[in-house]
Design a protein around this motif. Structure first.
Motif, PDB file in Angstrom:
ATOM      1  N   THR A 295       0.672  -1.350   0.102  1.00 16.32           N
ATOM      2  CA  THR A 295      -0.038   0.107   0.048  1.00 16.32           C
ATOM      3  C   THR A 295       0.778   1.284  -0.105  1.00 16.32           C
ATOM      4  O   THR A 295       2.255   1.185   0.378  1.00 16.32           O
ATOM      5  N   GLY A 296       0.318   2.171  -0.455  1.00 20.88           N
ATOM      6  CA  GLY A 296       0.984   3.384  -0.365  1.00 20.88           C
ATOM      7  C   GLY A 296       1.920   3.625  -1.282  1.00 20.88           C
ATOM      8  O   GLY A 296       2.821   4.463  -1.635  1.00 20.88           O
ATOM      9  N   ALA A 297       1.882   2.967  -2.621  1.00 21.65           N
ATOM     10  CA  ALA A 297       2.625   2.634  -3.452  1.00 21.65           C
ATOM     11  C   ALA A 297       2.067   3.220  -4.989  1.00 21.65           C
ATOM     12  O   ALA A 297       1.345   2.680  -5.543  1.00 21.65           O
ATOM     13  N   LYS A 298       2.542   4.566  -5.121  1.00 21.55           N
ATOM     14  CA  LYS A 298       1.900   5.296  -6.124  1.00 21.55           C
ATOM     15  C   LYS A 298       2.947   5.037  -7.538  1.00 21.55           C
ATOM     16  O   LYS A 298       3.794   5.394  -7.359  1.00 21.55           O
ATOM     17  N   VAL A 299       2.084   4.602  -8.545  1.00 24.72           N
ATOM     18  CA  VAL A 299       2.921   4.036  -9.542  1.00 24.72           C
ATOM     19  C   VAL A 299       3.041   5.301 -10.376  1.00 24.72           C
ATOM     20  O   VAL A 299       2.347   6.143 -10.785  1.00 24.72           O
ATOM     21  N   THR A 300       4.260   5.443 -11.074  1.00 16.45           N
ATOM     22  CA  THR A 300       4.559   6.751 -11.787  1.00 16.45           C
ATOM     23  C   THR A 300       5.191   6.471 -13.210  1.00 16.45           C
ATOM     24  O   THR A 300       5.215   7.574 -13.999  1.00 16.45           O
ATOM     25  N   LYS A 301       5.138   5.059 -13.541  1.00 17.14           N
ATOM     26  CA  LYS A 301       5.632   4.947 -15.019  1.00 17.14           C
ATOM     27  C   LYS A 301       5.448   3.454 -15.037  1.00 17.14           C
ATOM     28  O   LYS A 301       5.554   2.606 -14.388  1.00 17.14           O
ATOM     29  N   ILE A 302       4.835   3.158 -16.446  1.00 16.35           N
ATOM     30  CA  ILE A 302       4.643   1.872 -16.834  1.00 16.35           C
ATOM     31  C   ILE A 302       5.238   1.738 -18.194  1.00 16.35           C
ATOM     32  O   ILE A 302       5.112   2.412 -19.219  1.00 16.35           O
ATOM     33  N   THR A 303       6.422   0.597 -18.286  1.00 11.77           N
ATOM     34  CA  THR A 303       6.959   0.638 -19.613  1.00 11.77           C
ATOM     35  C   THR A 303       6.889  -0.709 -20.318  1.00 11.77           C
ATOM     36  O   THR A 303       7.474  -1.724 -19.256  1.00 11.77           O
ATOM     37  N   ASN A 304       6.378  -0.957 -21.419  1.00  9.95           N
ATOM     38  CA  ASN A 304       6.343  -2.278 -21.835  1.00  9.95           C
ATOM     39  C   ASN A 304       7.812  -2.532 -22.624  1.00  9.95           C
ATOM     40  O   ASN A 304       8.551  -1.675 -23.332  1.00  9.95           O
ATOM     41  N   LEU A 305       8.384  -3.563 -22.287  1.00 10.70           N
ATOM     42  CA  LEU A 305       9.714  -4.030 -22.871  1.00 10.70           C
ATOM     43  C   LEU A 305       9.504  -5.158 -23.744  1.00 10.70           C
ATOM     44  O   LEU A 305       8.449  -5.820 -23.819  1.00 10.70           O
ATOM     45  N   PRO A 306      10.496  -5.467 -24.448  1.00 14.08           N
ATOM     46  CA  PRO A 306      10.210  -6.667 -25.421  1.00 14.08           C
ATOM     47  C   PRO A 306      10.192  -8.006 -24.593  1.00 14.08           C
ATOM     48  O   PRO A 306       9.322  -8.793 -25.056  1.00 14.08           O
ATOM     49  N   ASP A 307      10.570  -8.170 -23.464  1.00 11.42           N
ATOM     50  CA  ASP A 307      10.334  -9.494 -22.981  1.00 11.42           C
ATOM     51  C   ASP A 307       9.556  -9.278 -21.369  1.00 11.42           C
ATOM     52  O   ASP A 307       9.698 -10.018 -20.570  1.00 11.42           O
ATOM     53  N   GLY A 308       9.010  -8.214 -21.401  1.00 10.05           N
ATOM     54  CA  GLY A 308       8.503  -7.933 -20.019  1.00 10.05           C
ATOM     55  C   GLY A 308       7.766  -6.752 -19.939  1.00 10.05           C
ATOM     56  O   GLY A 308       7.554  -5.958 -20.977  1.00 10.05           O
ATOM     57  N   VAL A 309       7.533  -6.200 -18.575  1.00  9.30           N
ATOM     58  CA  VAL A 309       7.053  -4.965 -18.266  1.00  9.30           C
ATOM     59  C   VAL A 309       7.609  -4.369 -17.273  1.00  9.30           C
ATOM     60  O   VAL A 309       7.963  -5.202 -16.075  1.00  9.30           O
ATOM     61  N   GLU A 310       8.042  -3.038 -17.027  1.00  7.84           N
ATOM     62  CA  GLU A 310       8.681  -2.625 -16.083  1.00  7.84           C
ATOM     63  C   GLU A 310       7.691  -1.557 -15.450  1.00  7.84           C
ATOM     64  O   GLU A 310       7.098  -0.675 -16.181  1.00  7.84           O
ATOM     65  N   VAL A 311       7.273  -1.796 -13.851  1.00  8.48           N
ATOM     66  CA  VAL A 311       6.521  -0.677 -13.444  1.00  8.48           C
ATOM     67  C   VAL A 311       7.413   0.022 -12.426  1.00  8.48           C
ATOM     68  O   VAL A 311       8.119  -0.678 -11.380  1.00  8.48           O
ATOM     69  N   THR A 312       7.495   1.355 -12.444  1.00  7.49           N
ATOM     70  CA  THR A 312       8.235   2.178 -11.388  1.00  7.49           C
ATOM     71  C   THR A 312       6.963   2.904 -10.534  1.00  7.49           C
ATOM     72  O   THR A 312       6.064   3.310 -10.813  1.00  7.49           O
TER      73      THR A 312
END
Ligand code: PHE
Length: 516
Positions: A295-312
């Motif tokens: 909780t308290g985790a505010k997502v600031t970026k979502i990036t599609n990668l060729p082999d996955g996804v990165e969530v910041t």
């Protein structure tokens, strides 16, 4: 042909025996034997789905721990997927929120409200009723959540329109009565001869007599259906004084109020979990595992990668095979991502709708003792729109009324006020129906303006049209899936969140089973 069919059947039975129903079903799909999507029942992913394929459950990051996000984690978890939930707020559940004494409700740019309800008293600040055909009922059963009747229609509740208050039964009797009279007389004088055969006319008249409780001359002259000021006992009782004229009844404009529960989603009986709607959240969190939720985790970026996804998020970064984004579209649209402009445009299409409720706690259940109202809803044309009476805890000491439940402009009006002013206004309006007792014996109150909840910012959304934006987001964008009630035709229902979660889970799981 027959031989081929037998061979196929034999193969499927074999696959089923080794790999379980999921594997057999997947094989049927590959052979083109699975039923079409429409008639497909949801098949939860299971570990055996992987056994024939040498594939493993993937790692999935879920943004948002509301009902949709929790359900995605719950269903994927059945097959051993490694799910992580990032929740911007301080608690799981999203709009499924039940407030109790000791809770604190924080609003964006507003004062915090401390909930002071007594022991055992609760207020469903979000969803409050479930229709029996909804998938929500299946989750209650599966999760072991006891349910009870939610009284959505109560003849004894009131209708308040154009400054007048009558019992719902009275408003119904009068409107049905006069409508029946008009139609019966039109039929009888031959005005409908071109539409109706002689037999039809007789059948219709027979029905209208019952529908309106008409007299022998097809007049509506009132009916005991309207209710009594003193109900029958040893004597015949005292019926409520005779109805107003047709003109007066039409001028009272009760039509909207008495048809509220005609809809397929509002018809009686409806249901609620015993002890509060958040039982659904509690049980889902338990099943998913609290340790999977940050909780308290505010997502600031979502990036599609060729082999996955990165969530910041503001506290770190996570790489996964897939992401399921379940936050409201208007919030998701503001998070930087590389999913393309058409996705951003689609996310911006649905319009957030304001919605608010106030819980008024009384030390005495006067609506039961004096008005004889046990559950149900009073419909009004005031800015409070509805008053809900609790469908549980009858005859106990305290109780919470929903003093307003409104949307759009009325919700914005109340939402803009301080909690004290919301209460004051709600009491002023309620007094018009219940008189002075409405202001007396009030112990505490708490109000929510969903458009002011920082990580939600709306009661629900409205699509100007269910267009290509809607369908675009029902499919993944790269490795990012979307889910929420806003992606269904069950907006503003938990059932929408659940159906959407199931759809995302089915699509994601099929992909994992098919692709490396
Ligand atoms: N589900 C919400 C409710 O029952 C909002 C809603 C109302 C949705 C009416 C559709 C129809 O109050």
């Amino acid at each position: 042909m027959e031989g081929a069919a037998l061979t196929r059947r034999g193969l499927l039975v074999g696959i089923g025996a080794v790999g379980g129903a999921g594997a057999m079903y997947a094989a049927m799909g590959a052979l083109g034997l699975a039923p079409s999507r429409q008639e497909t029942r949801f098949a939860p992913p299971q570990p055996s789905d992987f056994s024939l394929r040498g594939k493993a459950a993937a790692k999935v990051v879920i943004v948002g721990a509301g009902v949709a996000g929790l359900t995605v984690a719950y269903e994927l978890g059945k097959a051993g997927y490694d799910c992580t939930l990032l929740e911007a707020g301080t608690r799981a559940g999203g709009r499924n929120l039940t407030l109790r004494g000791g809770d604190r409700l924080v609003e964006a740019d507003g004062p915090a409200q401390d909930v002071r309800f007594g022991e055992g008293v609760y207020f469903n600040a979000g969803p409050g009723r479930i229709a029996p055909w909804m998938v929500t009922m299946d989750y209650c059963r599966e999760l072991g959540i006891p349910i009870e009747t939610f009284v959505n229609n109560n003849a004894q509740a009131y209708v308040h329109t154009n400054g007048q208050t009558v019992r719902a039964r009275t408003a119904r009797a009068d409107l049905y009565g006069y409508v029946a009279e008009l139609l019966a007389k039109a039929t009888n004088t031959g005005a409908l001869n071109r539409k109706l055969t002689k037999d039809d006319q007789e059948r219709l008249l027979e029905f209208l007599r019952r529908f309106g409780d008409l007299g022998p001359k097809l007049d509506y002259e009132g009916s005991t259906r309207r209710g009594f000021t003193k109900y029958p006992a040893l004597d015949t009782g005292t019926p409520i004084a005779s109805p107003g004229s047709l003109h007066e009844v039409l001028a009272a404009a009760t039509g909207r109020a008495i048809t509220n529960d005609f809809g397929y989603d509002q018809a009686t009986p409806m249901f609620q979990p015993v002890g509060g709607m958040d039982a659904i959240v509690t049980k889902l969190v338990e099943a998913v595992g609290r340790d999977r939720i940050t909780t308290g985790a505010k997502v600031t970026k979502i990036t599609n990668l060729p082999d996955g996804v990165e969530v910041t998020w503001d506290g770190g970064q996570i790489k996964a095979d897939y992401c399921v984004a379940t936050l409201p579209p208007h919030l998701m649209a503001r998070i930087p991502h590389n999913l393309g402009e058409s996705v951003t445009a689609a996310l911006k299409t649905p319009v957030p709708v304001a919605s608010g409720k106030i819980g008024l706690e009384y030390g005495r259940r006067w609506w039961e003792l004096e008005d004889r109202i046990y559950g149900g809803v009073t419909e009004t044309d005031l800015d409070i729109t509805h008053i809900w009476y609790p469908s549980h805890g009858y005859h106990s000491e305290r109780g919470v009324l929903v003093g307003y439940y409104n949307t759009e402009q009325n919700a914005e009006l109340y939402g803009a006020l301080t909690p004290e002013d919301r209460r004051r206004r709600a009491l002023t309006q309620g007094r018009k129906i219940h008189g002075d007792r409405y202001g007396k014996g009030l112990l505490s109150s708490v109000s929510i303006a969903w458009e002011r909840q920082e990580h939600i910012q709306g009661g629900w959304v409205r699509w100007p049209a269910f267009d290509s934006s809607f369908t675009l987001l029902q499919r993944p964008s790269g490795r990012v899936y979307f889910a929420g009630d806003w992606l269904t035709h069950l907006i503003a229902w938990q059932a929408g969140a659940l159906e959407s979660a199931r759809s995302a889970v089915t699509q994601l799981h099929q992909r994992v089973l098919q692709n490396p």
